[in-house]
Scaffold this active site. Structure first.
Site, PDB file in Angstrom:
ATOM      1  N   ASP A  21     -15.204  -8.771 -20.889  1.00 34.35           N
ATOM      2  CA  ASP A  21     -15.831  -9.348 -22.201  1.00 34.35           C
ATOM      3  C   ASP A  21     -16.721 -10.527 -21.303  1.00 34.35           C
ATOM      4  O   ASP A  21     -16.773 -11.580 -21.712  1.00 34.35           O
ATOM      5  CB  ASP A  21     -15.019  -9.796 -23.283  1.00 34.35           C
ATOM      6  CG  ASP A  21     -13.984  -8.781 -23.724  1.00 34.35           C
ATOM      7  OD1 ASP A  21     -14.457  -7.720 -23.869  1.00 34.35           O
ATOM      8  OD2 ASP A  21     -13.025  -9.429 -24.036  1.00 34.35           O
ATOM      9  N   GLU A 201     -18.902  -3.412 -31.844  1.00 29.51           N
ATOM     10  CA  GLU A 201     -18.450  -4.812 -31.666  1.00 29.51           C
ATOM     11  C   GLU A 201     -19.255  -5.105 -30.396  1.00 29.51           C
ATOM     12  O   GLU A 201     -20.298  -4.562 -29.932  1.00 29.51           O
ATOM     13  CB  GLU A 201     -17.029  -4.813 -31.375  1.00 29.51           C
ATOM     14  CG  GLU A 201     -16.647  -3.906 -30.256  1.00 29.51           C
ATOM     15  CD  GLU A 201     -14.956  -3.845 -29.833  1.00 29.51           C
ATOM     16  OE1 GLU A 201     -14.295  -4.205 -30.754  1.00 29.51           O
ATOM     17  OE2 GLU A 201     -14.725  -3.377 -28.833  1.00 29.51           O
ATOM     18  N   HIS A 265     -19.182  -4.077 -23.758  1.00 29.72           N
ATOM     19  CA  HIS A 265     -19.018  -5.612 -23.945  1.00 29.72           C
ATOM     20  C   HIS A 265     -20.046  -6.379 -23.119  1.00 29.72           C
ATOM     21  O   HIS A 265     -19.587  -7.093 -22.122  1.00 29.72           O
ATOM     22  CB  HIS A 265     -17.591  -6.180 -24.078  1.00 29.72           C
ATOM     23  CG  HIS A 265     -17.574  -7.427 -24.547  1.00 29.72           C
ATOM     24  ND1 HIS A 265     -17.073  -7.506 -25.957  1.00 29.72           N
ATOM     25  CD2 HIS A 265     -18.245  -8.495 -24.447  1.00 29.72           C
ATOM     26  CE1 HIS A 265     -16.909  -8.603 -26.424  1.00 29.72           C
ATOM     27  NE2 HIS A 265     -17.958  -9.428 -25.514  1.00 29.72           N
ATOM     28  N   ARG A 299     -10.006  -4.394 -16.145  1.00 32.69           N
ATOM     29  CA  ARG A 299     -11.644  -4.241 -16.514  1.00 32.69           C
ATOM     30  C   ARG A 299     -12.207  -5.282 -15.537  1.00 32.69           C
ATOM     31  O   ARG A 299     -11.909  -6.520 -15.876  1.00 32.69           O
ATOM     32  CB  ARG A 299     -11.635  -4.833 -18.024  1.00 32.69           C
ATOM     33  CG  ARG A 299     -11.031  -3.425 -18.898  1.00 32.69           C
ATOM     34  CD  ARG A 299     -11.311  -3.497 -20.338  1.00 32.69           C
ATOM     35  NE  ARG A 299     -10.648  -4.711 -21.096  1.00 32.69           N
ATOM     36  CZ  ARG A 299     -10.686  -5.412 -22.118  1.00 32.69           C
ATOM     37  NH1 ARG A 299     -11.351  -4.688 -22.924  1.00 32.69           N
ATOM     38  NH2 ARG A 299     -10.026  -6.329 -22.643  1.00 32.69           N
TER      39      ARG A 299
END
Length: 326
Positions: A21, A201, A265, A299
């Protein structure tokens, strides 16, 4: 480091490891700031550099830690750093220590010049305009300025029936309070937005010439995670859902050949030259995940230089970039 000291990567080489993110902000003095979710989901970190690629090696500091009990006590997710009205703001999502899935958007404020060393004050949950907003699972809030007004976009699940995550937009009265009712921008309408979970999202806003683009992430957080996009003419009413155009197909998805799995993201930032548009996003280098993908720590943050075909952005992993000394 030379500000132009970068090369194209062999596609799956991350820029910063174990940071999901990701968000990068370029300040008016040219300094770059980096923040992201850490695998422990327990704190908010910042890095600062005089160049974009210099962020890779800069010291990372913790500016805020989760509470031991009560709200803001679990799942510290997706922080974003913004600057407005002479103050710094951090937007992030958090659950409660006793109810880790009671995720809501929260705001921190720093009135000092340096957000790395300044004092951060908790402003609590983003204040809604009415009694309907942030009543269910809400996260991934971003804010942007357009024609002198500020707006925010976030993801929120509908509070009845199947828990579908939609994207909403509203105006801002202050950096911590909405000024309008929420407007639904996008719902998971297509098959590629409904794998594992029905999800929209992670919104990110990009301005280019006479258009605004809003990218978002869809589906569950494993290999199926991918990115979609909305766009609107700069003269359009951003609070009018019908003024936005939604792309039928994902703009970026898993590419096994290039070793990019579950990209999403994202946000956007200008390169050091102030001209090139760089997309900041996360992805994995493999698809075999044991357990819940949400808790897989691998990630990583990637950088991608956008191409342009007239008014259409081009998202291609061949344009991933890293510093030459990586």
């Amino acid at each position: 480091m030379n500000k132009n000291n970068y090369i194209k990567t062999p596609y799956n080489q991350p820029f910063i490891l174990n940071r999901a993110d990701p968000y990068i902000y370029r300040h008016k003095d040219g300094a770059y700031y980096f923040t992201a979710s850490v695998p422990e989901y327990d704190r908010i970190i910042l890095r600062r550099s005089d160049s974009l690629l210099g962020l890779k090696h800069e010291k990372e500091i913790t500016v805020w830690e989760k509470h031991d009990k009560g709200v803001m006590g679990a799942h510290i997710w997706a922080p974003e750093l913004h600057y407005a009205n002479g103050c710094w703001y951090l937007y992030f999502a958090a659950g409660a220590a006793e109810d880790i899935w009671a995720i809501r958007p929260y705001v921190l404020e720093c009135k000092d010049e340096d957000p790395m060393t300044g004092v951060w004050k908790e402003l609590g949950m983003m204040q809604p305009f009415d009694e309907y907003t942030f009543r269910d699972f809400s996260l991934d809030m971003t804010v942007f300025e357009h024609k002198g007004s500020w707006y925010c976009v976030w993801a929120e699940k509908v509070s009845s029936g199947k828990k579908i995550s939609n994207l909403y937009i509203a105006g801002l009265e202050t950096p911590w309070k909405l000024s309008t009712e929420q407007v639904t921008l996008s719902s998971p309408d297509y098959d590629w937005e409904r794998i594992g979970f029905w999800v929209n999202e992670g919104p990110g806003v990009l301005k280019h010439e006479d258009k605004l683009y809003l990218t978002y992430s869809a589906s569950a957080t494993g290999e199926c995670y991918c990115m979609g996009m909305l766009s609107i003419d700069a003269d359009g009413d951003v609070l009018d859902k019908n003024a936005w155009k939604k792309e039928r197909l994902p703009i970026l998805k898993t590419n096994q050949e290039k070793g990019i799995f579950g990209p999403g993201h994202n946000t956007f930032v200008k390169a050091d030259d102030g001209i090139k548009d760089i997309m900041v996003y996360h992805a994995r280098r493999y698809d075999e995940i044991e357990g819940d993908p949400l808790y897989d720590p691998n990630r990583h943050t990637y950088l991608m230089e956008l191409g342009w075909d007239h008014a259409t952005p081009i998202f291609d992993a061949e344009n991933n970039i890293i510093a030459k000394d990586c």
